[in-house]
Design a protein around this motif. Structure first.
Motif, PDB file in Angstrom:
ATOM      1  N   ARG A  67       0.801  -1.221   0.000  1.00  7.28           N
ATOM      2  CA  ARG A  67       0.000   0.000   0.000  1.00  7.28           C
ATOM      3  C   ARG A  67       0.841   1.281   0.000  1.00  7.28           C
ATOM      4  O   ARG A  67       0.421   2.288  -0.541  1.00  7.28           O
ATOM      5  N   TRP A  68       2.007   1.230   0.651  1.00  4.87           N
ATOM      6  CA  TRP A  68       2.826   2.428   0.804  1.00  4.87           C
ATOM      7  C   TRP A  68       4.255   2.158   0.360  1.00  4.87           C
ATOM      8  O   TRP A  68       4.847   1.130   0.715  1.00  4.87           O
ATOM      9  N   ARG A  69       4.812   3.094  -0.365  1.00  5.10           N
ATOM     10  CA  ARG A  69       6.145   2.918  -0.938  1.00  5.10           C
ATOM     11  C   ARG A  69       7.243   2.949   0.114  1.00  5.10           C
ATOM     12  O   ARG A  69       8.281   2.309  -0.034  1.00  5.10           O
ATOM     13  N   SER A  70       7.040   3.735   1.184  1.00  2.00           N
ATOM     14  CA  SER A  70       8.069   3.879   2.217  1.00  2.00           C
ATOM     15  C   SER A  70       7.423   4.302   3.526  1.00  2.00           C
ATOM     16  O   SER A  70       6.237   4.636   3.576  1.00  2.00           O
ATOM     17  N   ARG A  71       8.213   4.333   4.572  1.00  2.00           N
ATOM     18  CA  ARG A  71       7.690   4.785   5.859  1.00  2.00           C
ATOM     19  C   ARG A  71       7.338   6.271   5.805  1.00  2.00           C
ATOM     20  O   ARG A  71       6.426   6.726   6.483  1.00  2.00           O
ATOM     21  N   GLN A  72       8.069   7.036   4.971  1.00  2.00           N
ATOM     22  CA  GLN A  72       7.746   8.456   4.819  1.00  2.00           C
ATOM     23  C   GLN A  72       6.375   8.647   4.183  1.00  2.00           C
ATOM     24  O   GLN A  72       5.614   9.546   4.574  1.00  2.00           O
ATOM     25  N   HIS A  73       6.053   7.803   3.217  1.00  2.00           N
ATOM     26  CA  HIS A  73       4.725   7.866   2.604  1.00  2.00           C
ATOM     27  C   HIS A  73       3.642   7.496   3.623  1.00  2.00           C
ATOM     28  O   HIS A  73       2.524   8.024   3.574  1.00  2.00           O
ATOM     29  N   LEU A  74       3.980   6.590   4.525  1.00  2.00           N
ATOM     30  CA  LEU A  74       3.053   6.261   5.614  1.00  2.00           C
ATOM     31  C   LEU A  74       2.743   7.502   6.450  1.00  2.00           C
ATOM     32  O   LEU A  74       1.588   7.740   6.827  1.00  2.00           O
ATOM     33  N   VAL A  75       3.774   8.286   6.738  1.00  2.00           N
ATOM     34  CA  VAL A  75       3.585   9.488   7.557  1.00  2.00           C
ATOM     35  C   VAL A  75       2.699  10.489   6.831  1.00  2.00           C
ATOM     36  O   VAL A  75       1.809  11.095   7.433  1.00  2.00           O
ATOM     37  N   VAL A  76       2.926  10.677   5.544  1.00  2.00           N
ATOM     38  CA  VAL A  76       2.096  11.615   4.775  1.00  2.00           C
ATOM     39  C   VAL A  76       0.630  11.208   4.837  1.00  2.00           C
ATOM     40  O   VAL A  76      -0.251  12.037   5.104  1.00  2.00           O
ATOM     41  N   ASP A  77       0.343   9.936   4.601  1.00  2.00           N
ATOM     42  CA  ASP A  77      -1.044   9.488   4.625  1.00  2.00           C
ATOM     43  C   ASP A  77      -1.640   9.564   6.028  1.00  2.00           C
ATOM     44  O   ASP A  77      -2.839   9.823   6.191  1.00  2.00           O
ATOM     45  N   ALA A  78      -0.814   9.351   7.041  1.00  2.00           N
ATOM     46  CA  ALA A  78      -1.302   9.487   8.413  1.00  2.00           C
ATOM     47  C   ALA A  78      -1.674  10.939   8.710  1.00  2.00           C
ATOM     48  O   ALA A  78      -2.682  11.216   9.375  1.00  2.00           O
ATOM     49  N   LEU A  79      -0.883  11.893   8.200  1.00  2.00           N
ATOM     50  CA  LEU A  79      -1.213  13.308   8.362  1.00  2.00           C
ATOM     51  C   LEU A  79      -2.507  13.648   7.634  1.00  2.00           C
ATOM     52  O   LEU A  79      -3.350  14.386   8.153  1.00  2.00           O
ATOM     53  N   VAL A  80      -2.665  13.122   6.435  1.00  2.00           N
ATOM     54  CA  VAL A  80      -3.890  13.365   5.675  1.00  2.00           C
ATOM     55  C   VAL A  80      -5.108  12.896   6.458  1.00  2.00           C
ATOM     56  O   VAL A  80      -6.120  13.595   6.565  1.00  2.00           O
TER      57      VAL A  80
END
Length: 218
Positions: A67-80
């Motif tokens: 679902r997510w390319r990296s842990r950083q992308h996880l953070v972005v989606d969590a902020l969203v």
């Protein structure tokens, strides 16, 4: 063996099912952002790992990678998910709408979590174009568009001068919170959004709005 039309059709359908894979697990989509924010609050951005998120969310690292390319992308989606993408409501009151929208930044980042996440994430954006694109498209631009609509409604109501620079106003409204979170030189106070909106509106308000709010929006 020669395939008949029926057997070929069945094989095609089976191949399609295999390519499609298992349906997306909505439970994971809900649990993962919550797990990310919990871990960020406990140990900070640098300590966030896919393994820790998977364990906290009750899933697996391969499921996260699908679902997510990296842990950083996880953070972005969590902020969203946590901060939201349409923060500014339409209540019929221009300064009320703007205060409500900007206050979502104060509520989300005006605590130790903001200092532990935002500066490090912004630093990663500079070196990771696809992460920067995801952050801008999913989080930054969508929130900005929501507040831009509130400013345009303010112009239509006669609260804001028609010649007001919308992009400049957007930067001015949000920048104080981001600046204080990034550098930590001053606190993000409970009244910061209200204070900033008041200062900005007094600079671009129409005479009619000034008459109604002679003491500034409160």
């Amino acid at each position: 063996m020669v395939n008949t039309p029926n057997s070929a059709l069945a094989a095609s359908r089976e191949s399609g099912r295999q390519r499609a894979g298992r349906p997306r697990d909505e439970r994971i989509d809900a649990a993962v952002p919550a797990a990310v924010m919990e871990i960020l609050g406990e140990s900070g951005y640098g300590s966030l790992t896919l393994e820790a998120v998977a364990a906290r969310a009750g899933t697996s690292k391969p499921a996260l990678r699908r679902r997510w390319r990296s842990r950083q992308h996880l953070v972005v989606d969590a902020l969203v998910t946590t901060v939201g993408t349409t923060p500014t409501p339409d209540t019929g009151c221009t300064h009320c709408d703007l205060i409500a929208g900007i206050a979502t930044l104060s509520h989300s980042f005006g605590n130790p979590l903001g200092r532990r996440v935002l500066p490090a994430l912004i630093a990663d954006l500079a070196d990771t174009p696809d992460l920067e694109r995801a952050f801008l498209e999913k989080f930054f631009h969508t929130r900005r568009a929501s507040t831009a609509e509130a400013l345009r409604r303010g112009i239509e109501r006669g609260d804001i001068r028609p010649d007001a620079d919308i992009d400049l106003l957007l930067d001015m409204l949000a920048s104080t919170t981001y600046y204080r979170v990034l550098f930590g030189h001053l606190p993000v106070t409970a009244t910061l959004a209200e204070d900033v909106v008041g200062v900005v509106l007094r600079g671009v308000a129409t005479a009619e709005w000034r008459c109604l709010h002679a003491d500034g929006p409160r």
